[in-house]
Design a protein around this motif. Structure first.
Motif, mmCIF file in Angstrom:
data_model
loop_
_atom_site.group_PDB
_atom_site.id
_atom_site.type_symbol
_atom_site.label_atom_id
_atom_site.label_comp_id
_atom_site.label_asym_id
_atom_site.label_seq_id
_atom_site.Cartn_x
_atom_site.Cartn_y
_atom_site.Cartn_z
ATOM 1 N N MET A 191 0.814 -1.219 0.000
ATOM 2 C CA MET A 191 0.000 0.000 0.000
ATOM 3 C C MET A 191 0.842 1.261 0.000
ATOM 4 O O MET A 191 0.642 2.167 -0.817
ATOM 5 C CB MET A 191 -0.943 -0.012 1.207
ATOM 6 N N TRP A 192 1.820 1.324 0.904
ATOM 7 C CA TRP A 192 2.605 2.550 0.996
ATOM 8 C C TRP A 192 3.591 2.688 -0.160
ATOM 9 O O TRP A 192 3.929 3.805 -0.553
ATOM 10 C CB TRP A 192 3.307 2.610 2.353
ATOM 11 N N SER A 193 4.010 1.570 -0.730
ATOM 12 C CA SER A 193 4.832 1.629 -1.940
ATOM 13 C C SER A 193 3.999 2.175 -3.096
ATOM 14 O O SER A 193 4.485 2.960 -3.918
ATOM 15 C CB SER A 193 5.371 0.232 -2.295
ATOM 16 N N GLY A 194 2.720 1.776 -3.151
ATOM 17 C CA GLY A 194 1.829 2.264 -4.192
ATOM 18 C C GLY A 194 1.574 3.755 -4.089
ATOM 19 O O GLY A 194 1.564 4.468 -5.093
ATOM 20 N N ILE A 195 1.367 4.242 -2.871
ATOM 21 C CA ILE A 195 1.146 5.680 -2.680
ATOM 22 C C ILE A 195 2.391 6.471 -3.064
ATOM 23 O O ILE A 195 2.307 7.527 -3.711
ATOM 24 C CB ILE A 195 0.730 5.971 -1.225
ATOM 25 N N TYR A 196 3.573 5.958 -2.698
ATOM 26 C CA TYR A 196 4.799 6.650 -3.095
ATOM 27 C C TYR A 196 4.947 6.665 -4.610
ATOM 28 O O TYR A 196 5.307 7.683 -5.199
ATOM 29 C CB TYR A 196 6.040 6.001 -2.463
ATOM 30 N N LEU A 197 4.661 5.526 -5.259
ATOM 31 C CA LEU A 197 4.809 5.440 -6.709
ATOM 32 C C LEU A 197 3.903 6.451 -7.401
ATOM 33 O O LEU A 197 4.324 7.131 -8.348
ATOM 34 C CB LEU A 197 4.474 4.028 -7.178
ATOM 35 N N SER A 198 2.669 6.575 -6.943
ATOM 36 C CA SER A 198 1.770 7.586 -7.504
ATOM 37 C C SER A 198 2.328 8.991 -7.283
ATOM 38 O O SER A 198 2.273 9.840 -8.181
ATOM 39 C CB SER A 198 0.389 7.477 -6.855
ATOM 40 N N SER A 199 2.900 9.218 -6.117
ATOM 41 C CA SER A 199 3.429 10.547 -5.788
ATOM 42 C C SER A 199 4.581 10.957 -6.697
ATOM 43 O O SER A 199 4.777 12.150 -6.961
ATOM 44 C CB SER A 199 3.898 10.575 -4.328
ATOM 45 N N THR A 200 5.343 9.985 -7.194
ATOM 46 C CA THR A 200 6.506 10.320 -8.033
ATOM 47 C C THR A 200 6.095 11.019 -9.321
ATOM 48 O O THR A 200 6.936 11.623 -9.991
ATOM 49 C CB THR A 200 7.317 9.059 -8.390
ATOM 50 N N SER A 201 4.821 10.980 -9.662
ATOM 51 C CA SER A 201 4.356 11.675 -10.861
ATOM 52 C C SER A 201 4.517 13.188 -10.736
ATOM 53 O O SER A 201 4.598 13.895 -11.740
ATOM 54 C CB SER A 201 2.883 11.342 -11.132
ATOM 55 N N VAL A 202 4.563 13.680 -9.496
ATOM 56 C CA VAL A 202 4.675 15.130 -9.299
ATOM 57 C C VAL A 202 5.865 15.524 -8.430
ATOM 58 O O VAL A 202 6.130 16.713 -8.240
ATOM 59 C CB VAL A 202 3.378 15.709 -8.679
ATOM 60 N N LEU A 203 6.580 14.548 -7.878
ATOM 61 C CA LEU A 203 7.728 14.878 -7.031
ATOM 62 C C LEU A 203 8.868 15.423 -7.878
ATOM 63 O O LEU A 203 9.119 14.958 -8.990
ATOM 64 C CB LEU A 203 8.195 13.643 -6.259
ATOM 65 N N ARG A 204 9.589 16.392 -7.320
ATOM 66 C CA ARG A 204 10.707 16.993 -8.023
ATOM 67 C C ARG A 204 11.889 17.178 -7.063
ATOM 68 O O ARG A 204 11.713 17.561 -5.917
ATOM 69 C CB ARG A 204 10.325 18.363 -8.605
ATOM 70 N N GLY A 205 13.091 16.901 -7.550
ATOM 71 C CA GLY A 205 14.310 17.172 -6.790
ATOM 72 C C GLY A 205 14.338 16.517 -5.427
ATOM 73 O O GLY A 205 14.167 15.299 -5.293
ATOM 74 N N TRP A 206 14.514 17.346 -4.389
ATOM 75 C CA TRP A 206 14.682 16.861 -3.018
ATOM 76 C C TRP A 206 13.451 16.107 -2.507
ATOM 77 O O TRP A 206 13.548 15.314 -1.566
ATOM 78 C CB TRP A 206 14.956 18.037 -2.065
ATOM 79 N N GLU A 207 12.291 16.352 -3.161
ATOM 80 C CA GLU A 207 11.056 15.732 -2.700
ATOM 81 C C GLU A 207 11.086 14.205 -2.815
ATOM 82 O O GLU A 207 10.341 13.513 -2.138
ATOM 83 C CB GLU A 207 9.874 16.287 -3.504
ATOM 84 N N HIS A 208 11.994 13.696 -3.646
ATOM 85 C CA HIS A 208 12.113 12.242 -3.777
ATOM 86 C C HIS A 208 12.682 11.602 -2.508
ATOM 87 O O HIS A 208 12.720 10.376 -2.411
ATOM 88 C CB HIS A 208 12.990 11.889 -4.978
ATOM 89 N N VAL A 209 13.108 12.438 -1.557
ATOM 90 C CA VAL A 209 13.541 11.897 -0.276
ATOM 91 C C VAL A 209 12.393 11.162 0.409
ATOM 92 O O VAL A 209 12.605 10.339 1.306
ATOM 93 C CB VAL A 209 14.081 13.022 0.646
ATOM 94 N N SER A 210 11.171 11.428 -0.048
ATOM 95 C CA SER A 210 10.002 10.778 0.548
ATOM 96 C C SER A 210 9.950 9.285 0.239
ATOM 97 O O SER A 210 9.063 8.587 0.739
ATOM 98 C CB SER A 210 8.710 11.453 0.075
ATOM 99 N N ILE A 211 10.893 8.788 -0.549
ATOM 100 C CA ILE A 211 10.991 7.337 -0.730
ATOM 101 C C ILE A 211 11.279 6.656 0.607
ATOM 102 O O ILE A 211 11.107 5.452 0.766
ATOM 103 C CB ILE A 211 12.098 6.967 -1.748
ATOM 104 N N ILE A 212 11.673 7.472 1.586
ATOM 105 C CA ILE A 212 11.892 6.939 2.934
ATOM 106 C C ILE A 212 10.603 6.334 3.487
ATOM 107 O O ILE A 212 10.650 5.495 4.391
ATOM 108 C CB ILE A 212 12.418 8.049 3.883
#
Length: 259
Positions: A191-212
């Motif tokens: 579930m949380w991997s899926g939410i992160y994957l969807s989020s990558t559609s709009v994440l930019r630069g440092w925001e990819h730190v949310s892969i944590i």
């Protein structure tokens, strides 16, 4: 933009840890852990909805991801709260509920779990601009849906198994529990991997730190508060049963056909 988002994350962290520490104060005075999980789930719901309100844009992706968080937190929180009311206690807290200092650490770790796991949603909900849906959104939402079903079914199967007096002293090894040893944790990670994957559609630069988010959750479940505690308890209860050792020998721990 970075400063605005930083302010939103600071507010979210303040609300998050504020709830946990107030919860700790009440729980420590009453020497109870009965609303620990309920407080954690409630914080997820509160921050998901509040971050959507703070962002003020209500884009489709934001509403879907927020809805997924709220649906998961409501179901799991209600399930865990009902279970602890029925069982009377949570074995994780047997050695800490009477030790306020150690109990405080548990509540603080819950705050970290909430904030880090929710990080992709907090960042997405603060986005001013919208972007078209991509294949990552659809794959991520499909992954979340599959994970939600797996966790829900696994919880139901285990609850029904424990509720049958004929299964007293036995371990569950049917349904999803015959495919992997911890299907509920597999569903949670999905579930949380899926939410992160969807989020990558709009994440930019440092925001990819949310892969944590999925990484930290996986670490907690496989190394800290999930599988290690469950394994210890299972070996204590069923260690003398040869069928149990055969089950854990032939059944993948978390990932079907792999581990």
């Amino acid at each position: 933009m970075l400063e605005i988002m930083g302010n939103s994350l600071v507010k979210a962290a303040a609300v998050d840890f504020g709830i946990q520490w107030v919860g700790w104060a009440v729980a420590a005075s009453l020497k109870t852990e009965k609303f620990y999980d309920l407080a954690g789930s409630g914080t997820f719901i509160c921050l998901a909805l509040q971050s959507l309100k703070w962002g003020g844009r209500y884009h489709f992706r934001q509403k879907v991801n927020t809805g997924m968080v709220v649906s998961w937190a409501f179901r799991l929180g209600l399930f865990l709260f009902t279970r602890i009311l029925k069982e009377g206690q949570d074995r994780r807290f047997n050695k800490v509920r009477d030790r306020p200092g150690t109990f405080f650490v548990y509540w603080t770790i819950q705050g970290m779990w909430v904030f880090l796991t929710l990080l992709p949603t907090l960042i997405v909900n603060d986005k001013r601009e919208d972007r078209p849906l991509t294949s990552r959104d659809y794959i991520g939402w499909s992954l979340w849906t599959a994970g939600f079903l797996i966790e829900s079914i696994a919880d139901y199967q285990k609850s029904a198994f424990r509720g049958n007096p004929e299964n007293q002293g036995k371990f569950i090894q049917h349904g999803l529990w015959s495919i992997v040893q911890y299907p509920n944790y597999l569903g949670e990670i999905m579930m949380w991997s899926g939410i992160y994957l969807s989020s990558t559609s709009v994440l930019r630069g440092w925001e990819h730190v949310s892969i944590i988010s999925p990484l930290f959750l996986t670490f907690l479940l496989t190394k800290v508060s999930g599988i290690p505690i469950q394994e210890k308890g299972a070996f204590k209860r069923y260690g003398g049963d040869p069928a149990f050792h055969e089950h854990i020998k032939k059944t993948p721990k978390l990932i079907p056909f792999i581990w």
